[in-house]
Motif scaffolding. Structure first.
Motif, mmCIF file in Angstrom:
data_model
loop_
_atom_site.group_PDB
_atom_site.id
_atom_site.type_symbol
_atom_site.label_atom_id
_atom_site.label_comp_id
_atom_site.label_asym_id
_atom_site.label_seq_id
_atom_site.Cartn_x
_atom_site.Cartn_y
_atom_site.Cartn_z
ATOM 1 N N VAL A 44 -8.010 -4.111 -4.675
ATOM 2 C CA VAL A 44 -7.817 -2.662 -4.564
ATOM 3 C C VAL A 44 -8.421 -1.933 -5.757
ATOM 4 O O VAL A 44 -9.045 -0.873 -5.616
ATOM 5 C CB VAL A 44 -6.320 -2.319 -4.418
ATOM 6 N N ASP A 45 -8.257 -2.476 -6.961
ATOM 7 C CA ASP A 45 -8.832 -1.835 -8.146
ATOM 8 C C ASP A 45 -10.356 -1.796 -8.045
ATOM 9 O O ASP A 45 -10.985 -0.789 -8.376
ATOM 10 C CB ASP A 45 -8.420 -2.584 -9.415
ATOM 11 N N ALA A 75 -11.389 0.873 -5.567
ATOM 12 C CA ALA A 75 -11.308 2.219 -6.146
ATOM 13 C C ALA A 75 -12.554 2.522 -6.973
ATOM 14 O O ALA A 75 -13.127 3.616 -6.885
ATOM 15 C CB ALA A 75 -10.056 2.347 -7.009
ATOM 16 N N GLU A 76 -12.999 1.539 -7.759
ATOM 17 C CA GLU A 76 -14.206 1.726 -8.575
ATOM 18 C C GLU A 76 -15.440 1.863 -7.691
ATOM 19 O O GLU A 76 -16.302 2.721 -7.936
ATOM 20 C CB GLU A 76 -14.370 0.535 -9.528
ATOM 21 N N ASP A 121 -10.133 6.175 -11.685
ATOM 22 C CA ASP A 121 -9.110 5.141 -11.872
ATOM 23 C C ASP A 121 -8.394 4.886 -10.550
ATOM 24 O O ASP A 121 -8.519 5.670 -9.591
ATOM 25 C CB ASP A 121 -8.116 5.524 -12.970
ATOM 26 N N THR A 122 -7.634 3.802 -10.497
ATOM 27 C CA THR A 122 -6.967 3.400 -9.262
ATOM 28 C C THR A 122 -5.926 4.414 -8.822
ATOM 29 O O THR A 122 -5.701 4.619 -7.627
ATOM 30 C CB THR A 122 -6.302 2.016 -9.451
ATOM 31 N N TYR A 170 -5.284 6.005 -5.108
ATOM 32 C CA TYR A 170 -4.002 5.965 -4.394
ATOM 33 C C TYR A 170 -3.638 7.352 -3.869
ATOM 34 O O TYR A 170 -3.226 7.506 -2.714
ATOM 35 C CB TYR A 170 -2.891 5.444 -5.310
#
Length: 342
Positions: free
Chosen positions: A301-302, A305-306, A312-313, A317
């Motif tokens: 997930v991180d 996001a990138e 940032d994550t 979210y």
């Protein structure tokens, strides 16, 4: 947003399969709400939604869960118009795959392909965009694998030396069809859809190789891609460009405008005339990509996001909850549960 158009290359293969099974073609096209001209004229363009409606209608009318495998078997390189000709006239398997990757949008714009080399294995990875293909997704997985193997067996002297054929969907009841097409090397409930074969075959010459003819066909294929793009609205072009380049190249307003040889201000003005905006299009592309990648348990997930361009994550979210109404984790849990995966 004006929908992307594609040549109706795969439609004749669907119709041929229908005829072999004594199905009424008119009833399929009527059910799909598509005119008979699509079936009669191989040069016809159809929208992606029309192509998918014909596919789903044929699947429903045929009423055979193995429809995808049977359709894939019936597809030969000549069934795929210019893309099929490019594949068949390539010098070797590697070049044939390169041509598929470059021109696949002429036949299946909702499918992505990549090739990985792992030791002595060549791994053809493919995925079908579930944000575009919302029905019968496992059937589409079957079509891709079956057609790839069928075409490879027709143009490689001794056929493709399969090591594994992996599907993300669960094991179905019609296993005999899988074993007939792929042998005993089929796996289900995998993380990715893969066709794994002997790496040495990448440099194997094709029976149908014809370099001089190949060059002419490639020119025609490039022209057809440009023709498709010229039919689209700017919004559709921007949407398609961003969707293809997320995580690969910059998708900022300035860089996207530069790609289309206009100023950012001109792009914003033209998109406003089409009742949309750059921010709205990029947001929709990020949303679609997030839905697709969260359904893959191997994607962090991180890292997602990138890839989507969030600083940032936490910002990812918040954006995802705005798009979908639930957190990325909750959506992933639901998507994996629907596939029978933890």
């Amino acid at each position: 947003m004006k929908e992307r158009m594609v040549p109706a290359a795969i439609i004749p293969a669907i119709m041929d399969l229908a005829i072999k099974n004594r199905l009424n073609i008119e009833s399929i096209l009527t059910r799909a709400d598509v005119g008979l001209a699509v079936e009669r004229d191989s040069g016809t363009y159809v929208s992606i939604s029309q192509q998918l409606r014909i596919f789903n209608a044929a699947y429903d009318v045929m009423d055979n869960p193995a429809f995808g495998l049977l359709l894939g078997e019936s597809i030969q390189y000549h069934s795929l118009d210019l893309v099929g000709q490019l594949i068949a006239t390539s010098q070797n398997v590697q070049e044939a795959l390169d041509e598929l990757f470059q021109f696949k949008d002429l036949i299946t714009p909702f499918t992505t392909f990549s090739l990985e080399i792992k030791g002595q294995d060549a791994v053809l990875v493919y995925s079908v965009d579930s944000t575009m293909v919302r029905e019968n997704l496992p059937v589409h997985h079957d079509v891709v694998a079956s057609s790839v193997v069928s075409i490879a067996n027709a143009i490689i002297a001794e056929g493709v030396r399969l090591k594994r054929v992996c599907f993300i969907h669960d094991k179905p009841e019609y296993l005999d069809h899988y074993h007939r097409i792929f042998g005993d090397c089929v796996e289900f409930g995998s993380v990715r859809n893969e066709v794994v074969f002997d790496r040495a075959q990448l440099q194997e010459p094709l029976l149908t190789s014809y370099p001089d003819y190949h060059d002419g066909v490639k020119t025609l294929a490039k022209e057809k891609l440009r023709s498709i793009e010229s039919r689209e609205s700017l919004a559709a072009k921007v949407n398609y460009y961003i969707a293809r380049n997320i995580g690969v190249a910059s998708t900022s307003l300035e860089d996207v405008a530069s790609h289309f040889n206009v100023t950012p201000r001109t792009m914003q003005r033209k998109l406003k005339q089409e009742n949309t905006s750059f921010v709205a299009i990029r947001d929709a592309c990020r949303h679609d990509r997030a839905l697709r990648d969260l359904a893959d348990p191997s994607i962090d997930v991180d890292a997602l996001a990138e890839l989507l361009g969030f600083s940032d994550t936490s910002n990812f979210y918040h954006a995802f909850k705005r798009w979908q109404g639930v957190s990325p984790g909750a959506y992933r849990k639901q998507a994996l549960a629907e596939r029978g995966l933890n």
